[in-house]
Scaffold this motif. Structure first.
Motif, PDB file in Angstrom:
ATOM      1  N   ASP A 388       0.610   6.407 -11.038  1.00  0.00           N
ATOM      2  CA  ASP A 388       0.994   7.783 -11.340  1.00  0.00           C
ATOM      3  C   ASP A 388       1.160   8.635 -10.081  1.00  0.00           C
ATOM      4  O   ASP A 388       2.040   9.494 -10.028  1.00  0.00           O
ATOM      5  CB  ASP A 388      -0.039   8.412 -12.286  1.00  0.00           C
ATOM      6  CG  ASP A 388       0.620   9.057 -13.503  1.00  0.00           C
ATOM      7  OD1 ASP A 388       1.580   8.471 -14.043  1.00  0.00           O
ATOM      8  OD2 ASP A 388       0.187  10.150 -13.910  1.00  0.00           O
ATOM      9  N   GLU A 389       0.333   8.401  -9.065  1.00  0.00           N
ATOM     10  CA  GLU A 389       0.478   9.171  -7.822  1.00  0.00           C
ATOM     11  C   GLU A 389       1.783   8.804  -7.119  1.00  0.00           C
ATOM     12  O   GLU A 389       2.424   9.675  -6.499  1.00  0.00           O
ATOM     13  CB  GLU A 389      -0.721   8.910  -6.905  1.00  0.00           C
ATOM     14  CG  GLU A 389      -2.012   9.525  -7.418  1.00  0.00           C
ATOM     15  CD  GLU A 389      -3.211   9.209  -6.534  1.00  0.00           C
ATOM     16  OE1 GLU A 389      -3.003   8.737  -5.386  1.00  0.00           O
ATOM     17  OE2 GLU A 389      -4.349   9.415  -6.989  1.00  0.00           O
ATOM     18  N   GLN A 390       2.181   7.558  -7.193  1.00  0.00           N
ATOM     19  CA  GLN A 390       3.452   7.136  -6.607  1.00  0.00           C
ATOM     20  C   GLN A 390       4.620   7.843  -7.300  1.00  0.00           C
ATOM     21  O   GLN A 390       5.553   8.322  -6.638  1.00  0.00           O
ATOM     22  CB  GLN A 390       3.602   5.611  -6.757  1.00  0.00           C
ATOM     23  CG  GLN A 390       4.893   5.037  -6.214  1.00  0.00           C
ATOM     24  CD  GLN A 390       4.949   5.020  -4.711  1.00  0.00           C
ATOM     25  OE1 GLN A 390       5.431   5.984  -4.095  1.00  0.00           O
ATOM     26  NE2 GLN A 390       4.446   3.956  -4.091  1.00  0.00           N
ATOM     27  N   ILE A 391       4.560   7.938  -8.606  1.00  0.00           N
ATOM     28  CA  ILE A 391       5.629   8.595  -9.354  1.00  0.00           C
ATOM     29  C   ILE A 391       5.628  10.099  -9.098  1.00  0.00           C
ATOM     30  O   ILE A 391       6.692  10.730  -9.002  1.00  0.00           O
ATOM     31  CB  ILE A 391       5.499   8.282 -10.856  1.00  0.00           C
ATOM     32  CG1 ILE A 391       5.678   6.778 -11.096  1.00  0.00           C
ATOM     33  CG2 ILE A 391       6.525   9.068 -11.669  1.00  0.00           C
ATOM     34  CD1 ILE A 391       6.994   6.209 -10.596  1.00  0.00           C
ATOM     35  N   ARG A 402      13.677  12.815 -13.628  1.00  0.00           N
ATOM     36  CA  ARG A 402      12.827  13.359 -14.686  1.00  0.00           C
ATOM     37  C   ARG A 402      12.053  12.212 -15.318  1.00  0.00           C
ATOM     38  O   ARG A 402      12.615  11.157 -15.617  1.00  0.00           O
ATOM     39  CB  ARG A 402      13.687  14.048 -15.759  1.00  0.00           C
ATOM     40  CG  ARG A 402      12.894  14.630 -16.924  1.00  0.00           C
ATOM     41  CD  ARG A 402      13.821  15.248 -17.959  1.00  0.00           C
ATOM     42  NE  ARG A 402      14.511  14.239 -18.755  1.00  0.00           N
ATOM     43  CZ  ARG A 402      14.034  13.706 -19.882  1.00  0.00           C
ATOM     44  NH1 ARG A 402      12.841  14.087 -20.347  1.00  0.00           N
ATOM     45  NH2 ARG A 402      14.737  12.808 -20.554  1.00  0.00           N
ATOM     46  N   ALA A 403      10.757  12.409 -15.497  1.00  0.00           N
ATOM     47  CA  ALA A 403       9.941  11.389 -16.155  1.00  0.00           C
ATOM     48  C   ALA A 403      10.092  11.512 -17.661  1.00  0.00           C
ATOM     49  O   ALA A 403       9.969  12.602 -18.228  1.00  0.00           O
ATOM     50  CB  ALA A 403       8.479  11.545 -15.758  1.00  0.00           C
ATOM     51  N   HIS A 415      -0.085  11.287 -16.721  1.00  0.00           N
ATOM     52  CA  HIS A 415       0.727  12.486 -16.517  1.00  0.00           C
ATOM     53  C   HIS A 415       2.214  12.147 -16.557  1.00  0.00           C
ATOM     54  O   HIS A 415       3.023  12.868 -17.130  1.00  0.00           O
ATOM     55  CB  HIS A 415       0.361  13.141 -15.188  1.00  0.00           C
ATOM     56  CG  HIS A 415       0.964  14.498 -15.000  1.00  0.00           C
ATOM     57  ND1 HIS A 415       0.758  15.533 -15.879  1.00  0.00           N
ATOM     58  CD2 HIS A 415       1.807  14.982 -14.035  1.00  0.00           C
ATOM     59  CE1 HIS A 415       1.432  16.607 -15.464  1.00  0.00           C
ATOM     60  NE2 HIS A 415       2.072  16.289 -14.359  1.00  0.00           N
ATOM     61  N   HIS A 416       2.566  11.013 -15.940  1.00  0.00           N
ATOM     62  CA  HIS A 416       3.977  10.623 -15.888  1.00  0.00           C
ATOM     63  C   HIS A 416       4.280   9.322 -16.619  1.00  0.00           C
ATOM     64  O   HIS A 416       5.428   9.081 -16.985  1.00  0.00           O
ATOM     65  CB  HIS A 416       4.428  10.465 -14.432  1.00  0.00           C
ATOM     66  CG  HIS A 416       4.288  11.711 -13.623  1.00  0.00           C
ATOM     67  ND1 HIS A 416       4.936  12.884 -13.946  1.00  0.00           N
ATOM     68  CD2 HIS A 416       3.569  11.963 -12.496  1.00  0.00           C
ATOM     69  CE1 HIS A 416       4.612  13.813 -13.050  1.00  0.00           C
ATOM     70  NE2 HIS A 416       3.794  13.285 -12.168  1.00  0.00           N
ATOM     71  N   TYR A 432       3.478   1.617 -16.391  1.00  0.00           N
ATOM     72  CA  TYR A 432       4.906   1.817 -16.584  1.00  0.00           C
ATOM     73  C   TYR A 432       5.236   3.304 -16.483  1.00  0.00           C
ATOM     74  O   TYR A 432       4.494   4.147 -17.011  1.00  0.00           O
ATOM     75  CB  TYR A 432       5.346   1.328 -17.966  1.00  0.00           C
ATOM     76  CG  TYR A 432       5.298  -0.166 -18.146  1.00  0.00           C
ATOM     77  CD1 TYR A 432       6.280  -0.988 -17.608  1.00  0.00           C
ATOM     78  CD2 TYR A 432       4.268  -0.763 -18.882  1.00  0.00           C
ATOM     79  CE1 TYR A 432       6.242  -2.366 -17.783  1.00  0.00           C
ATOM     80  CE2 TYR A 432       4.222  -2.132 -19.068  1.00  0.00           C
ATOM     81  CZ  TYR A 432       5.212  -2.930 -18.512  1.00  0.00           C
ATOM     82  OH  TYR A 432       5.164  -4.290 -18.683  1.00  0.00           O
ATOM     83  N   ALA A 433       6.347   3.611 -15.820  1.00  0.00           N
ATOM     84  CA  ALA A 433       6.893   4.969 -15.828  1.00  0.00           C
ATOM     85  C   ALA A 433       8.407   4.864 -15.964  1.00  0.00           C
ATOM     86  O   ALA A 433       9.048   4.056 -15.278  1.00  0.00           O
ATOM     87  CB  ALA A 433       6.531   5.721 -14.549  1.00  0.00           C
ATOM     88  N   LEU A 434       8.981   5.653 -16.881  1.00  0.00           N
ATOM     89  CA  LEU A 434      10.421   5.655 -17.108  1.00  0.00           C
ATOM     90  C   LEU A 434      11.022   6.921 -16.530  1.00  0.00           C
ATOM     91  O   LEU A 434      10.617   8.024 -16.883  1.00  0.00           O
ATOM     92  CB  LEU A 434      10.712   5.563 -18.610  1.00  0.00           C
ATOM     93  CG  LEU A 434      12.177   5.396 -19.021  1.00  0.00           C
ATOM     94  CD1 LEU A 434      12.741   4.077 -18.474  1.00  0.00           C
ATOM     95  CD2 LEU A 434      12.323   5.437 -20.541  1.00  0.00           C
ATOM     96  N   LEU A 435      11.989   6.754 -15.627  1.00  0.00           N
ATOM     97  CA  LEU A 435      12.605   7.874 -14.928  1.00  0.00           C
ATOM     98  C   LEU A 435      14.083   7.983 -15.314  1.00  0.00           C
ATOM     99  O   LEU A 435      14.798   6.976 -15.301  1.00  0.00           O
ATOM    100  CB  LEU A 435      12.487   7.692 -13.406  1.00  0.00           C
ATOM    101  CG  LEU A 435      11.075   7.516 -12.867  1.00  0.00           C
ATOM    102  CD1 LEU A 435      11.104   7.115 -11.405  1.00  0.00           C
ATOM    103  CD2 LEU A 435      10.258   8.788 -13.072  1.00  0.00           C
TER     104      LEU A 435
END
Length: 440
Positions: A388-391, A402-403, A415-416, A432-435
């Protein structure tokens, strides 16, 4: 190496494999070198002993420290490994004590270190006599390293990152990994495949929140899995299977799998959405060969190319993509029960170096994404710096990013992104994070 009985030869190979790990090489690589050099009937035991020692390393090393009059020299990592292997056999297996002790001592002779025969023999016999007292002493010391079989820096990092879940996460990492199947839902329903397993005397159950996953009660050779050779089923952790669902690729889209090896997620993307124009890239040409093997079994023919995701070059780098999967290199702290050597290989300095590489890959891949396209960032890490900090950092530096909030029946909403923890048996640790790329 001298000739010797099969048991001593096997244990000498175990020592050589573990010594490679203690020198900084992966367990997978070491086994690939040494497994072919033992009889085929002994290869499973070689792997069991090597994996077992890595899994229980800090506990076994604490016992060894009580047995040795003085620490072994750095050049004698093979003897240290041999002693730990002998202890593992005595504590965690049903191997007769006389075989574990005698053949471990014999292995020291095969390793051309005759002085170590007495050390290994004496230490293991001492443990056999005084095991209860020695184990009680170790338990009374109750150090984090021994309690969780992890290096202290990593215990501290997990406690800091997950104060509420730390105890269950650290205990979860000590479990043997579950055996999870990925069923090709285009070719078979889960209920149908459960019936096929039952016909083979195998019991599979659903994995909550993972639509394509089944968990078997115990690992089996893939040859026993109905339809494995025809690509109807694969072996893949449940958490890893989420990627294909979260990427949201649609038929006809051009998709880039930027860090593809060994190809598990690549194959699942094509199973989930068959009509994709998919390009799979990996920096390691040898590992890319494994992707090709997997694709052949599954019956898919994506474009496979060697390339560095942080420095896109060549024809694939001149295209733009509707969807990009970045399965980023990471500390792999979430998959340590599958790869227990990670706890011995990782160092605190590795985190900063990997965070920087992830940042470079994200920035490079973002330039290849179409406006309106989506990028799924994935790691098998438990550390916020990689997740999350990387994102958060990426979003600050890219105004057009945009996340997208991820809806899932499993994991913890961050958070993201979405974090899966190995505090339950069914899944390893994944993030996982979707951007989404916006028009500016």
């Amino acid at each position: 190496m001298e000739k010797g009985n099969a048991g001593a030869l096997l244990r000498s190979r175990v020592a050589l494999v573990l010594a490679e790990v203690l020198r900084g090489h992966s367990l997978t690589e070491a086994l690939q070198i040494h497994q072919p050099r033992v009889a085929e009937r002994d290869r499973a035991l070689l792997a069991e002993l090597a994996y077992g020692v890595c899994r229980e390393f800090f506990y076994l090393d604490a016992i060894a420290g009580q047995l040795l009059r003085q620490p072994l020299k750095k050049k004698d990592q093979d003897i240290r490994a041999l002693l730990l292997s002998g202890l593992y056999q005595l504590v965690f297996t049903r191997i007769p004590a006389h075989a574990a002790i005698g053949e471990s001592a014999g292995a020291a002779r095969l390793l051309k270190k005759k002085w170590a025969v007495a050390v290994v023999n004496g230490s293991l016999r001492c443990f056999q006599r005084e095991s209860q007292q020695l184990i009680e002493k170790i338990k009374r010391q109750n150090t984090p390293e021994v309690r969780y079989n992890q290096p202290r820096w990593l215990v501290d990092a997990i406690c800091k990152a997950w104060p509420q879940q730390a105890e269950s996460v650290l205990k979860g990492l000590q479990l043997r990994p579950p055996f999870i199947l990925r069923v090709n839902l285009q070719r078979c329903e889960l209920s149908e495949y459960i019936s096929e397993l039952a016909a083979e005397g195998l019991k599979g159950r659903l994995v909550p929140g993972i639509p394509s996953a089944l968990m078997l009660e115990k690992p089996v050779d893939v040859s026993r899995l109905p339809g494995f050779g025809e690509g109807r089923v694969s072996v893949q952790d449940g958490g890893a299977q989420l990627a294909a669902f979260l990427l949201d690729a649609q038929p006809g889209m051009r998709v880039l799998d930027a860090c593809a090896a060994p190809g598990g997620k690549t194959g699942h993307l094509l199973e989930h959405t068959p009509d994709l124009d998919l390009v799979a890239v990996d920096v390691d040409a040898q590992r890319l060969a494994r992707v090709a093997e997997n694709m052949q079994r599954l019956g898919f023919s994506p474009q496979l190319l060697a390339g560095d995701a942080s420095r896109p070059e060549g024809a694939w780098a001149k295209c733009v993509y509707d969807r990009i999967l970045v399965d980023a290199p990471c500390t792999a702290t979430g998959v340590m029960r599958r790869h227990p050597d990670i706890k011995l290989l990782r160092r605190p300095a590795d985190v900063e170096a990997l965070v920087q590489r992830q940042k470079e890959i994200l920035a490079a891949q973002w330039s290849l994404l179409k406006p309106g396209g989506k990028m799924l960032y994935a790691t098998c890490s438990l550390l916020p710096q990689e997740n999350d900090e990387q994102i958060s950092s990426f979003l600050r530096e890219h105004e057009d990013a945009r996340a997208v909030m991820l809806a899932s029946r499993t994991g913890i909403g961050m958070h993201h992104g979405l974090q899966l923890l190995p505090d339950k048996l069914e899944t390893d640790g994944f993030y996982y994070a979707l951007l989404e790329k916006q028009e500016i």
